[in-house]
Design a protein around this motif. Structure first.
Motif, PDB file in Angstrom:
ATOM      1  N   VAL A 182      20.346 -95.314  66.110  1.00  0.00           N
ATOM      2  CA  VAL A 182      21.443 -95.836  65.291  1.00  0.00           C
ATOM      3  C   VAL A 182      21.699 -97.299  65.662  1.00  0.00           C
ATOM      4  CG1 VAL A 182      23.930 -95.692  64.842  1.00  0.00           C
ATOM      5  CG2 VAL A 182      22.519 -93.631  64.749  1.00  0.00           C
ATOM      6  N   VAL A 183      21.728 -97.600  66.942  1.00  0.00           N
ATOM      7  CA  VAL A 183      21.938 -98.988  67.379  1.00  0.00           C
ATOM      8  C   VAL A 183      20.793 -99.870  66.881  1.00  0.00           C
ATOM      9  CG1 VAL A 183      22.034-100.511  69.397  1.00  0.00           C
ATOM     10  CG2 VAL A 183      23.391 -98.407  69.351  1.00  0.00           C
ATOM     11  N   ALA A 184      19.559 -99.399  67.001  1.00  0.00           N
ATOM     12  CA  ALA A 184      18.400-100.186  66.561  1.00  0.00           C
ATOM     13  C   ALA A 184      18.441-100.426  65.048  1.00  0.00           C
ATOM     14  CB  ALA A 184      17.106 -99.482  66.947  1.00  0.00           C
ATOM     15  N   ILE A 185      18.784 -99.409  64.277  1.00  0.00           N
ATOM     16  CA  ILE A 185      18.846 -99.554  62.821  1.00  0.00           C
ATOM     17  C   ILE A 185      19.983-100.502  62.437  1.00  0.00           C
ATOM     18  CG2 ILE A 185      19.242 -98.337  60.638  1.00  0.00           C
ATOM     19  CD1 ILE A 185      17.927 -95.850  62.037  1.00  0.00           C
ATOM     20  N   GLU A 186      21.120-100.367  63.112  1.00  0.00           N
ATOM     21  CA  GLU A 186      22.236-101.284  62.846  1.00  0.00           C
ATOM     22  C   GLU A 186      21.842-102.721  63.188  1.00  0.00           C
ATOM     23  OE1 GLU A 186      24.950-101.065  61.240  1.00  0.00           O
ATOM     24  OE2 GLU A 186      25.674 -99.012  61.329  1.00  0.00           O
ATOM     25  N   ASP A 187      21.096-102.931  64.265  1.00  0.00           N
ATOM     26  CA  ASP A 187      20.618-104.278  64.614  1.00  0.00           C
ATOM     27  C   ASP A 187      19.738-104.842  63.502  1.00  0.00           C
ATOM     28  OD1 ASP A 187      21.960-104.374  67.042  1.00  0.00           O
ATOM     29  OD2 ASP A 187      20.188-103.843  68.242  1.00  0.00           O
ATOM     30  N   MET A 188      18.847-104.001  62.953  1.00  0.00           N
ATOM     31  CA  MET A 188      17.989-104.443  61.857  1.00  0.00           C
ATOM     32  C   MET A 188      18.819-104.802  60.626  1.00  0.00           C
ATOM     33  SD  MET A 188      14.589-102.023  62.047  1.00  0.00           S
ATOM     34  CE  MET A 188      15.406-100.458  62.356  1.00  0.00           C
ATOM     35  N   ARG A 189      19.827-103.996  60.320  1.00  0.00           N
ATOM     36  CA  ARG A 189      20.701-104.280  59.173  1.00  0.00           C
ATOM     37  C   ARG A 189      21.446-105.602  59.365  1.00  0.00           C
ATOM     38  NH1 ARG A 189      25.042-101.374  58.493  1.00  0.00           N
ATOM     39  NH2 ARG A 189      25.204-102.064  56.353  1.00  0.00           N
ATOM     40  N   ARG A 190      21.942-105.829  60.595  1.00  0.00           N
ATOM     41  CA  ARG A 190      22.677-107.065  60.891  1.00  0.00           C
ATOM     42  C   ARG A 190      21.770-108.282  60.715  1.00  0.00           C
ATOM     43  NH1 ARG A 190      22.227-109.391  65.266  1.00  0.00           N
ATOM     44  NH2 ARG A 190      21.812-107.541  66.513  1.00  0.00           N
ATOM     45  N   GLU A 191      20.545-108.195  61.248  1.00  0.00           N
ATOM     46  CA  GLU A 191      19.595-109.303  61.129  1.00  0.00           C
ATOM     47  C   GLU A 191      19.212-109.558  59.676  1.00  0.00           C
ATOM     48  OE1 GLU A 191      16.443-108.126  63.727  1.00  0.00           O
ATOM     49  OE2 GLU A 191      17.697-108.360  65.524  1.00  0.00           O
ATOM     50  N   GLU A 192      18.990-108.505  58.902  1.00  0.00           N
ATOM     51  CA  GLU A 192      18.644-108.655  57.489  1.00  0.00           C
ATOM     52  C   GLU A 192      19.799-109.268  56.710  1.00  0.00           C
ATOM     53  OE1 GLU A 192      16.727-108.885  53.983  1.00  0.00           O
ATOM     54  OE2 GLU A 192      15.839-108.484  55.939  1.00  0.00           O
ATOM     55  N   ALA A 193      21.012-108.832  56.989  1.00  0.00           N
ATOM     56  CA  ALA A 193      22.188-109.399  56.316  1.00  0.00           C
ATOM     57  C   ALA A 193      22.301-110.896  56.608  1.00  0.00           C
ATOM     58  CB  ALA A 193      23.455-108.671  56.746  1.00  0.00           C
ATOM     59  N   GLU A 245      27.315-110.287  54.077  1.00  0.00           N
ATOM     60  CA  GLU A 245      28.191-109.857  55.159  1.00  0.00           C
ATOM     61  C   GLU A 245      27.662-108.550  55.739  1.00  0.00           C
ATOM     62  OE1 GLU A 245      32.809-108.513  55.986  1.00  0.00           O
ATOM     63  OE2 GLU A 245      32.168-108.938  53.950  1.00  0.00           O
ATOM     64  N   TYR A 246      27.575-108.482  57.044  1.00  0.00           N
ATOM     65  CA  TYR A 246      27.160-107.257  57.727  1.00  0.00           C
ATOM     66  C   TYR A 246      28.389-106.416  58.006  1.00  0.00           C
ATOM     67  CZ  TYR A 246      25.992-104.299  61.724  1.00  0.00           C
ATOM     68  OH  TYR A 246      25.855-103.245  62.583  1.00  0.00           O
ATOM     69  N   VAL A 247      28.340-105.161  57.555  1.00  0.00           N
ATOM     70  CA  VAL A 247      29.422-104.215  57.812  1.00  0.00           C
ATOM     71  C   VAL A 247      28.804-103.011  58.522  1.00  0.00           C
ATOM     72  CG1 VAL A 247      31.221-102.777  56.802  1.00  0.00           C
ATOM     73  CG2 VAL A 247      30.644-104.970  55.740  1.00  0.00           C
ATOM     74  N   PRO A 248      29.077-102.829  59.807  1.00  0.00           N
ATOM     75  CA  PRO A 248      28.492-101.713  60.540  1.00  0.00           C
ATOM     76  C   PRO A 248      29.103-100.380  60.133  1.00  0.00           C
ATOM     77  CG  PRO A 248      30.051-102.856  61.928  1.00  0.00           C
ATOM     78  CD  PRO A 248      29.946-103.639  60.650  1.00  0.00           C
ATOM     79  N   GLY A 249      28.399 -99.311  60.463  1.00  0.00           N
ATOM     80  CA  GLY A 249      28.913 -97.965  60.223  1.00  0.00           C
ATOM     81  C   GLY A 249      28.619 -97.410  58.858  1.00  0.00           C
ATOM     82  N   GLN A 250      27.692 -98.024  58.126  1.00  0.00           N
ATOM     83  CA  GLN A 250      27.418 -97.595  56.760  1.00  0.00           C
ATOM     84  C   GLN A 250      26.145 -96.774  56.596  1.00  0.00           C
ATOM     85  OE1 GLN A 250      29.759 -98.288  54.297  1.00  0.00           O
ATOM     86  NE2 GLN A 250      30.858 -98.910  56.137  1.00  0.00           N
ATOM     87  N   LEU A 251      25.424 -96.517  57.677  1.00  0.00           N
ATOM     88  CA  LEU A 251      24.198 -95.716  57.558  1.00  0.00           C
ATOM     89  C   LEU A 251      24.555 -94.340  57.016  1.00  0.00           C
ATOM     90  CD1 LEU A 251      22.480 -96.546  60.972  1.00  0.00           C
ATOM     91  CD2 LEU A 251      22.080 -97.598  58.752  1.00  0.00           C
ATOM     92  N   GLY A 252      23.759 -93.848  56.128  1.00  0.00           N
ATOM     93  CA  GLY A 252      24.001 -92.532  55.542  1.00  0.00           C
ATOM     94  C   GLY A 252      24.935 -92.575  54.356  1.00  0.00           C
ATOM     95  N   ASN A 253      25.552 -93.727  54.085  1.00  0.00           N
ATOM     96  CA  ASN A 253      26.469 -93.854  52.957  1.00  0.00           C
ATOM     97  C   ASN A 253      25.842 -94.575  51.772  1.00  0.00           C
ATOM     98  OD1 ASN A 253      28.499 -92.649  54.455  1.00  0.00           O
ATOM     99  ND2 ASN A 253      29.234 -94.587  55.237  1.00  0.00           N
ATOM    100  N   CYS A 254      24.594 -94.997  51.917  1.00  0.00           N
ATOM    101  CA  CYS A 254      23.948 -95.767  50.856  1.00  0.00           C
ATOM    102  C   CYS A 254      23.397 -94.817  49.796  1.00  0.00           C
ATOM    103  CB  CYS A 254      22.795 -96.601  51.428  1.00  0.00           C
ATOM    104  SG  CYS A 254      23.335 -97.774  52.665  1.00  0.00           S
ATOM    105  N   PRO A 255      23.570 -95.153  48.521  1.00  0.00           N
ATOM    106  CA  PRO A 255      23.014 -94.312  47.463  1.00  0.00           C
ATOM    107  C   PRO A 255      21.500 -94.386  47.442  1.00  0.00           C
ATOM    108  CG  PRO A 255      23.977 -96.302  46.533  1.00  0.00           C
ATOM    109  CD  PRO A 255      24.263 -96.319  48.012  1.00  0.00           C
ATOM    110  N   GLY A 256      20.896 -93.312  46.906  1.00  0.00           N
ATOM    111  CA  GLY A 256      19.453 -93.286  46.722  1.00  0.00           C
ATOM    112  C   GLY A 256      18.756 -92.943  47.955  1.00  0.00           C
TER     113      GLY A 256
END
Length: 79
Positions: A51-62, A68-79
């Motif tokens: 989870v930390v690694a995936i959040e780091d990737m999301r932050r870097e991509e954002a 804007e990077y908003v943490p805590g959204q894994l599993g809430n994305c459609p599709g």
């Protein structure tokens, strides 16, 4: 935001990490949902390290994309 603050944004339950199934049952959070044909809905779960690694990737991509990077959204994305 530090790692513990990010982890606190998720609901944890014993499960199998999709990236580390060999660890057996560990605390996991939902990071996605898949819909295999004729099998309904299945949660994709990840351990704390993942989870930390995936959040780091999301932050870097954002940051690269200028979003804007908003943490805590894994599993809430459609599709």
């Amino acid at each position: 935001m530090n790692q513990q603050q990010i982890l606190a944004l998720y609901e944890w339950r014993t499960g199998i990490c999709f990236r580390h199934p060999g660890l057996g049952e560990v605390p996991t959070a939902v990071v996605g949902v898949i819909h295999p044909p004729a099998e309904g809905e299945h949660e994709v779960r990840a351990c704390q390290n993942c989870v930390v690694a995936i959040e780091d990737m999301r932050r870097e991509e954002a940051a690269r994309a200028g979003f804007e990077y908003v943490p805590g959204q894994l599993g809430n994305c459609p599709g």
